[in-house]
Design an enzyme around this catalytic site. Structure first.
Site, PDB file in Angstrom:
ATOM      1  N   TYR A 138      -1.774  -0.904  10.255  1.00  0.00           N
ATOM      2  CA  TYR A 138      -1.648  -1.404   8.827  1.00  0.00           C
ATOM      3  C   TYR A 138      -0.974  -0.802   7.658  1.00  0.00           C
ATOM      4  CZ  TYR A 138      -4.199  -0.866   3.480  1.00  0.00           C
ATOM      5  OH  TYR A 138      -3.550  -0.749   2.705  1.00  0.00           O
ATOM      6  N   SER A 141       0.646  -0.960   0.123  1.00  0.00           N
ATOM      7  CA  SER A 141       0.103   0.414   0.083  1.00  0.00           C
ATOM      8  C   SER A 141       0.446   1.181   0.387  1.00  0.00           C
ATOM      9  CB  SER A 141      -0.834   0.045   1.070  1.00  0.00           C
ATOM     10  OG  SER A 141      -1.515   1.126   1.519  1.00  0.00           O
TER      11      SER A 141
END
Length: 234
Positions: free
Chosen positions: A140, A126
């Protein structure tokens, strides 16, 4: 020779788009992981990655050539939660997003070493690995940064054995998960931060994953490919 691929997180979003794109390629035989599209495997269960690998290996006639780690969760973990709840949230995200992927990477590397065959790993990370994320999503961002570091380590450690590794770092992608996040953060404001003016489609990320899995030249091993509409340029 047909390329045998194990793809995690194939039920929706980027994973579903990748499964569809690869499934249409005559060069490929693919097994997905997901409750709706392949072998069920709950990565919150520490036994799941090894069980998935064994089942996928059986379904693919004892040979896996490419591993695509796409499965992941994006769950808020507020800083003002109780300490125990915050740690539980951190560990759950790490288990699903990073540890399960690491276990599958290890199994893949060992499989290729035993076969002397080489292989490819594609890890879907990501933009958050480099840019960070919201105050409720430390875990995350950290999990995705871990995926990038792991990918680079694998690439450096095993290239001489024909084992290649690539990472993809999408920004916002129009999956259900991204739609919820955009809505919760004021979509227009977030879109204003993306010079391209829109979020990526799952099919765009799938095209990058397919390229890495099948066609990227070996000299690209260790590459991290950004796909974020120029919202974060390294």
């Amino acid at each position: 020779m047909t390329t045998h691929i194990l793809l995690t997180g194939s039920s929706r979003g980027i994973g579903a788009a990748t499964a569809a794109l690869l499934g249409d390629d005559a060069r490929v035989k693919i097994v997905g992981q997901g409750t709706r599209s392949g072998i069920p495997a709950d990565f919150t269960d520490p036994a799941a990655p090894q069980a998935l690998w064994a089942q996928a290996l059986k379904a693919l006639d004892g040979r896996i050539d490419v591993l695509i780690n796409n499965a992941g969760i994006f769950e808020a973990n507020p800083l003002d939660a109780s300490h125990e709840a915050w740690v539980d949230g951190w560990e759950r995200t790490m288990r699903v997003n990073l540890t399960a992927s690491a276990e599958l990477c290890r199994l893949a590397v060992r499989h290729w070493q035993e076969r002397g065959s080489g292989g490819r790993i594609v890890n879907v990370a990501s933009r958050a690995a480099y840019r960070g994320d919201s105050p409720a999503h430390w875990h995350y961002a950290a999990s995705k940064a871990g995926m990038v570091g792991m990918t680079k380590s694998i690439a450096r450690g095993y290239a001489a054995e024909g084992i290649l590794a690539f990472a993809i770092c999408p920004g916002f992608t129009m999956t259900g998960m991204a739609e919820d996040y955009l809505a919760s953060r004021g979509g227009d404001k977030l879109l204003a931060d993306i010079p391209l003016g829109r979020v990526a489609s799952p099919e765009e990320i799938a095209a990058i994953a397919k390229f890495c899995a099948l066609d990227a030249p070996p000299s690209m091993t260790g590459a991290v490919l950004d796909a974020n509409g120029a919202s974060y340029v390294r």
